[in-house]
Design a protein around this motif. Structure first.
Motif, PDB file in Angstrom:
ATOM      1  N   ARG A  40     -15.574  -6.644  43.426  1.00 45.60           N
ATOM      2  CA  ARG A  40     -15.644  -6.872  41.980  1.00 45.60           C
ATOM      3  C   ARG A  40     -14.245  -7.059  41.415  1.00 45.60           C
ATOM      4  O   ARG A  40     -13.259  -6.565  41.964  1.00 45.60           O
TER       5      ARG A  40
ATOM      6  N   ILE B  58     -11.664  -6.378  38.411  1.00 39.11           N
ATOM      7  CA  ILE B  58     -11.425  -5.340  37.400  1.00 39.11           C
ATOM      8  C   ILE B  58     -10.130  -5.655  36.656  1.00 39.11           C
ATOM      9  O   ILE B  58      -9.083  -5.802  37.294  1.00 39.11           O
ATOM     10  N   PRO B  59     -10.180  -5.752  35.333  1.00 40.28           N
ATOM     11  CA  PRO B  59     -11.387  -5.853  34.504  1.00 40.28           C
ATOM     12  C   PRO B  59     -11.881  -7.293  34.503  1.00 40.28           C
ATOM     13  O   PRO B  59     -11.180  -8.200  34.967  1.00 40.28           O
ATOM     14  N   LYS B  60     -13.036  -7.489  33.962  1.00 40.65           N
ATOM     15  CA  LYS B  60     -13.562  -8.849  33.899  1.00 40.65           C
ATOM     16  C   LYS B  60     -12.966  -9.647  32.742  1.00 40.65           C
ATOM     17  O   LYS B  60     -13.009 -10.884  32.757  1.00 40.65           O
TER      18      LYS B  60
ATOM     19  N   TYR C 280      -4.900  -8.484  37.037  1.00 36.90           N
ATOM     20  CA  TYR C 280      -6.226  -8.032  37.441  1.00 36.90           C
ATOM     21  C   TYR C 280      -6.114  -7.416  38.836  1.00 36.90           C
ATOM     22  O   TYR C 280      -5.070  -7.515  39.497  1.00 36.90           O
TER      23      TYR C 280
END
Length: 420
Positions: free
Chosen positions: A115, A117-119, A129
């Motif tokens: 994922r 982080i952050p989007k 990021y």
């Protein structure tokens, strides 16, 4: 040996998350009926059972029990060979314990979670990021980041070195997104941030598409522009409307006050009144000063009196004016009034005898007054001195610059006799 055991398979292959079983033959070689219990040892013990858990055999007989393996689909069950042992415990003859061993091969499986982080980041031009990769498989994973084709407006920088993630562990990889140009005005711009996390594990390749946003903020936002506009409007209103009116009113009030003081101190006292005739004091080569005293009636044991000192000095020169307390008298001073009606620039120093009372910059006032509840006593023959250092003569109400600095100092209080 009174007990013989044997596994049905030399090796057992298991898949995490699935159930696998094999058999083990138990033979009673003793001459009595024996009951057996089983205990699993080794790395497979937490997820391996023997069914049935207890077995009874007559002498010379044998029977099979099932070895059931249920490995969970977890990073804790590592891929590879794991030893499996079963301890057979005779109830009647516990000293005849037998341990049978085999090998269990745990098949590998890959399961990663990646994922961004952050989007969403908000910045003027660049933002950082991180990509978090969690390895939930049972074999090490090698992770690399790759970028799809992007335009020239947004550049993304990532580390190209691969990162190894052990089962059950996680790794973080840094990246930075940067917009080519600053955004000075307007609405915030939204730039997509896209990349792939490629994981290699157990001869399998897995790609994880990651997406986020960089919200580019304008340097000058709407509310800041509105605030700057309001401040500029207020500044212009002050410079064009309010300030000239305030300066004009202050100048008129100061000039009027200066003229009142000049008219009030113009008459000179007769020579036979306390304070005597005006006394001229030397004021230096380029300036002059003048002091005078004037009685104003009696009050109790003394008379209300005042003295006026006028000092004139040319630009760049110093001049001094004094008022001398008459012999046999004590001047109890309670008030001082200063007049700078021309708006001269320089320094005014006021002294009572050898004591300096105040030093004032002329440009800071047009009219000034001081008052004391407890009088300041000036003995006989002592002086009240006003010294002017003229830097630049001012411009009086006539509108023409004066030839020299001109200051008026009026001191007042009670002029009493010296006690015998």
């Amino acid at each position: 040996m009174t007990t013989t055991t044997e596994f049905g398979l030399p090796t057992v292959v298991v898949t995490p998350g699935q159930e696998t079983s094999t058999t083990m033959t138990v033979r009673n070689d003793s001459d009595i009926v024996e009951a057996y219990e089983f205990e699993v040892v080794g790395g497979c013990a937490p997820w391996t059972t023997v069914e049935p858990a207890r077995l009874s055999l007559y002498p010379g007989t044998s029977e099979q029990v099932a070895i059931v393996l249920r490995p969970p689909r977890s990073p804790e069950v590592r891929a590879g060979e794991v030893p499996l042992g079963v301890r057979v415990l005779p109830a009647e003859r516990p000293e005849s314990v037998v341990v049978t061993e085999t090998t269990v091969i745990v098949e590998p499986f890959a399961h990663q979670r990646a994922r961004l982080i952050p989007k969403r980041r908000r910045a003027w031009r660049s933002a950082r990021y991180r990509v978090e990769v969690q390895n939930n498989g049972n074999t090490p994973t090698v992770v690399t980041l790759s970028l799809p084709e992007t335009d020239d407006h947004l550049k993304i920088a990532v580390s190209t070195a691969p990162s190894t993630v052990d089962p059950g562990a996680k790794a973080e990889l840094e990246l930075r997104a940067r917009v080519a140009k600053l955004l000075w005005f307007g609405k915030p711009a939204v730039w997509p941030v896209r990349l792939d996390a490629v994981a290699l594990a157990a001869d399998e390749r897995h790609e994880h598409e990651l997406a986020g946003e960089l919200v580019q903020l304008p340097i000058l936002s709407r509310w800041l522009l509105s605030l700057l506009g309001a401040l500029v409007a207020l500044l212009l209103a002050w410079l064009l409307l309010v300030r000239p009116a305030v300066l004009s009113a202050a100048r008129e009030a100061a000039d009027g006050r200066a003229q009142e003081i000049a008219q009030a101190v113009e008459p000179q006292a007769p020579a036979d009144q306390p304070g005597g005739a005006p006394e001229e004091q030397p004021a230096g080569e380029q300036g002059q000063g003048r002091g005078q005293g004037q009685g104003r009636g009696t009050s109790g044991g003394g008379e209300q009196s005042s003295g006026t000192i006028e000092v004139r000095a040319n630009a760049g020169q110093r001049a001094t004016g004094t008022y001398v307390v008459p012999a046999g008298k004590v001047f109890h001073i309670t008030d001082i009034v200063l007049a700078n009606h021309q708006g001269d620039e320089g320094v005014l120093t006021i002294a009572f005898g050898e004591r300096t009372i105040t030093v004032i910059a002329l440009e800071t006032f047009r009219n000034q007054d001081y008052h004391w509840v407890t009088p300041i006593d000036i003995p006989e023959n002592a002086t009240v001195t006003a010294t002017v250092d003229c830097a630049r003569p001012g411009t009086p109400a006539s509108g023409r610059q004066a030839p020299n600095c001109a200051q008026l100092l009026n001191v007042s209080g009670e002029l009493g006799d010296i006690a015998g």
